[in-house]
Design a protein around this motif. Structure first.
Motif, short mmCIF file in Angstrom:
data_model
loop_
_atom_site.label_atom_id
_atom_site.label_comp_id
_atom_site.label_asym_id
_atom_site.label_seq_id
_atom_site.Cartn_x
_atom_site.Cartn_y
_atom_site.Cartn_z
N ALA A 167 13.28 -9.48 -6.74
CA ALA A 167 13.84 -10.69 -7.35
C ALA A 167 13.81 -11.88 -6.41
CB ALA A 167 15.28 -10.41 -7.80
N ALA A 168 13.88 -11.61 -5.10
CA ALA A 168 13.86 -12.70 -4.13
C ALA A 168 12.53 -13.44 -4.14
CB ALA A 168 14.14 -12.16 -2.73
N VAL A 169 11.46 -12.77 -4.53
CA VAL A 169 10.15 -13.43 -4.61
C VAL A 169 10.20 -14.60 -5.59
CG1 VAL A 169 7.75 -13.13 -5.34
CG2 VAL A 169 8.85 -11.37 -3.96
N LEU A 170 10.87 -14.38 -6.72
CA LEU A 170 10.93 -15.41 -7.76
C LEU A 170 11.96 -16.49 -7.44
CD1 LEU A 170 10.74 -13.08 -10.89
CD2 LEU A 170 8.89 -14.37 -9.83
N SER A 171 13.07 -16.11 -6.82
CA SER A 171 14.14 -17.08 -6.57
C SER A 171 14.00 -17.81 -5.24
CB SER A 171 15.50 -16.37 -6.62
OG SER A 171 15.60 -15.40 -5.58
N ARG A 172 13.29 -17.21 -4.29
CA ARG A 172 13.21 -17.79 -2.94
C ARG A 172 11.78 -18.14 -2.52
NH1 ARG A 172 14.60 -13.34 0.90
NH2 ARG A 172 12.42 -12.81 0.42
N ASP A 173 10.87 -17.18 -2.60
CA ASP A 173 9.55 -17.34 -1.98
C ASP A 173 8.57 -18.15 -2.82
OD1 ASP A 173 10.55 -15.63 0.07
OD2 ASP A 173 10.09 -13.92 -1.22
N MET A 174 8.48 -17.84 -4.12
CA MET A 174 7.55 -18.58 -4.98
C MET A 174 7.91 -20.07 -5.08
SD MET A 174 5.04 -16.64 -5.95
CE MET A 174 4.32 -17.37 -7.39
N PRO A 175 9.20 -20.42 -5.25
CA PRO A 175 9.53 -21.86 -5.27
C PRO A 175 9.13 -22.59 -3.99
CG PRO A 175 11.34 -20.59 -6.18
CD PRO A 175 10.37 -19.60 -5.61
N VAL A 176 9.30 -21.93 -2.83
CA VAL A 176 8.90 -22.55 -1.57
C VAL A 176 7.38 -22.76 -1.55
CG1 VAL A 176 8.73 -22.21 0.93
CG2 VAL A 176 10.86 -21.66 -0.27
N MET A 177 6.62 -21.76 -1.99
CA MET A 177 5.16 -21.87 -2.00
C MET A 177 4.70 -22.98 -2.94
SD MET A 177 2.27 -18.95 -2.82
CE MET A 177 2.62 -18.91 -4.58
N VAL A 178 5.30 -23.06 -4.13
CA VAL A 178 4.93 -24.11 -5.09
C VAL A 178 5.28 -25.49 -4.53
CG1 VAL A 178 5.39 -25.07 -7.38
CG2 VAL A 178 5.13 -22.59 -7.10
N ALA A 179 6.47 -25.62 -3.95
CA ALA A 179 6.90 -26.91 -3.40
C ALA A 179 5.97 -27.37 -2.28
CB ALA A 179 8.33 -26.82 -2.88
N LEU A 180 5.56 -26.47 -1.42
CA LEU A 180 4.64 -26.83 -0.34
C LEU A 180 3.26 -27.20 -0.86
CD1 LEU A 180 5.60 -24.16 2.35
CD2 LEU A 180 5.87 -26.64 2.56
N THR A 181 2.82 -26.53 -1.93
CA THR A 181 1.53 -26.88 -2.54
C THR A 181 1.58 -28.27 -3.16
OG1 THR A 181 1.17 -24.52 -3.01
CG2 THR A 181 -0.25 -26.10 -4.14
N VAL A 182 2.69 -28.61 -3.81
CA VAL A 182 2.87 -29.95 -4.37
C VAL A 182 2.86 -30.98 -3.24
CG1 VAL A 182 4.47 -31.49 -5.57
CG2 VAL A 182 4.11 -29.16 -6.41
N ALA A 183 3.56 -30.67 -2.15
CA ALA A 183 3.59 -31.59 -1.00
C ALA A 183 2.19 -31.80 -0.43
CB ALA A 183 4.53 -31.04 0.08
N LEU A 184 1.41 -30.72 -0.35
CA LEU A 184 0.03 -30.84 0.15
C LEU A 184 -0.79 -31.74 -0.76
CD1 LEU A 184 -2.37 -30.03 1.94
CD2 LEU A 184 -2.61 -27.96 0.55
N LEU A 185 -0.65 -31.57 -2.05
CA LEU A 185 -1.38 -32.41 -3.00
C LEU A 185 -1.01 -33.89 -2.83
CD1 LEU A 185 -3.21 -32.76 -5.52
CD2 LEU A 185 -1.19 -32.34 -6.93
N ILE A 186 0.27 -34.17 -2.72
CA ILE A 186 0.74 -35.56 -2.59
C ILE A 186 0.21 -36.18 -1.30
CG2 ILE A 186 2.78 -37.01 -2.27
CD1 ILE A 186 4.28 -35.07 -4.12
N MET A 187 0.26 -35.42 -0.20
CA MET A 187 -0.17 -35.96 1.09
C MET A 187 -1.68 -36.15 1.15
SD MET A 187 2.11 -33.64 3.71
CE MET A 187 3.90 -33.57 3.61
N ALA A 188 -2.43 -35.13 0.71
CA ALA A 188 -3.88 -35.13 0.91
C ALA A 188 -4.65 -35.85 -0.18
CB ALA A 188 -4.38 -33.68 1.01
#
Length: 317
Positions: A262-283
């Motif tokens: 359950a931690a994958v969905l509540s903790r890890d996946m949101p962090v991965m998605v947020a960082l991917t969005v940040a990469l898109l915005i920056m690059a």
């Protein structure tokens, strides 16, 4: 010792494999752009792919899932963070621009597939089918690209030109053997550490294994940035993250379908998605040329430290 030896051999084997494969492809007349988009992209993700395969065959699917997600987080937050602090990264390549939204879309799809709390055979099949579609598109792009992409010249400068076909094939095959052996050694060492410290395979995959299997990307990105090849530095991370989502995450679904922590969905996946969005915005560069500057690199690195601290305080203590 098994873990450290596995990491060392994995990094060395990946470098030998990429060198041999890229040189072989060049000697067979494949374009530098196509070599960079396929062989180099696959080669830098080969450690994660083989560790995922070995972990799944060893009945440790949590380690494989943690490796896929943890590697993506490490690639963006740690690798691009450190690289941008050393050398700010500018994006000139149209190929990199096209890949950024595809990476974000793939990340969201992977999250939606796991949202039911399981990584089953159908999920794995969808992800691996996406890998085939991605590779087909990349090959088509490499064969039909008419505009001179700056990243092609960067790839051309990195491909070995002083190797014979026989020597290239030797390093290609020898690199594969080393990768297979070292990944098996690494998985064995990681499971031993998980049992010794009383933490889950998932956490070991998200932390130690993710960092270790991302070392080839770290070395490649820093070296590319120092050589004034920023598009490769970012492109390697994008390509690696795509392979991680489609291949590394797809393999355990096919071989060892299982429930997802359950931690994958509540903790890890949101962090991965947020960082991917940040990469898109920056690059992407919505108001001009895409660029990851030193301040943004520092923010990314701080995110990595914060995420590792979160894992420590929520799982170890």
């Amino acid at each position: 010792m098994a873990l450290l030896a596995g990491f060392a051999l994995l990094v060395w084997g990946a470098e030998r494999f990429v060198m041999g494969a890229a040189s072989t492809a060049r000697l067979l007349g494949v374009s530098p752009l196509l070599i960079g988009l396929t062989i180099v992209g696959f080669g830098t993700s080969a450690p994660e792919i083989l560790v995922s395969l070995m972990a799944s065959l060893n009945d440790n699917p949590g380690l494989a899932v943690g490796n896929a997600i943890g590697s993506n987080i490490t690639n963006v937050a740690l690798i691009l963070g450190v690289t941008a602090i050393l050398v700010p990264l500018s994006v000139h390549s149209g190929t990199v621009h096209r890949e950024l939204p595809i990476l974000l879309g793939t990340t969201v799809v992977a999250w939606l597939l796991l949202i039911d709390g399981r990584l089953d055979f159908a999920d794995g099949l969808i992800l691996l089918s996406g890998l085939i579609i991605m590779l087909t598109w990349v090959i088509w792009l490499g064969l039909h690209s008419r505009d001179k992409d700056p990243i092609e010249a960067e790839y051309a400068a990195e491909i070995p030109t002083n190797m014979t076909l026989g020597r290239s094939l030797f390093w290609l095959l020898f690199g594969i053997v080393i990768l297979v052996a070292s990944s098996r050694l690494l998985v064995w060492g990681a499971v031993e550490i998980a049992e010794a410290f009383g933490v889950s395979d998932l956490v070991i995959g998200l932390t130690i294994v993710a960092l270790g299997t991302s070392l080839p990307e770290l070395a490649a990105s820093i070296a590319s940035a120092l050589k004034n090849e920023p598009d490769i530095a970012i492109g390697n991370v994008i390509g690696s993250n795509m392979f991680n989502l489609l291949a590394v995450l797809g393999i355990p679904g096919i071989i060892r379908p299982d429930a997802v922590d359950a931690a994958v969905l509540s903790r890890d996946m949101p962090v991965m998605v947020a960082l991917t969005v940040a990469l898109l915005i920056m690059a992407w560069g919505f108001r001009g040329e895409g660029r990851i500057n030193r301040l943004e690199g520092t923010v990314l690195l701080a995110c990595y430290i914060g995420y590792q601290s979160l894992l420590y305080f929520t799982t170890v203590r």
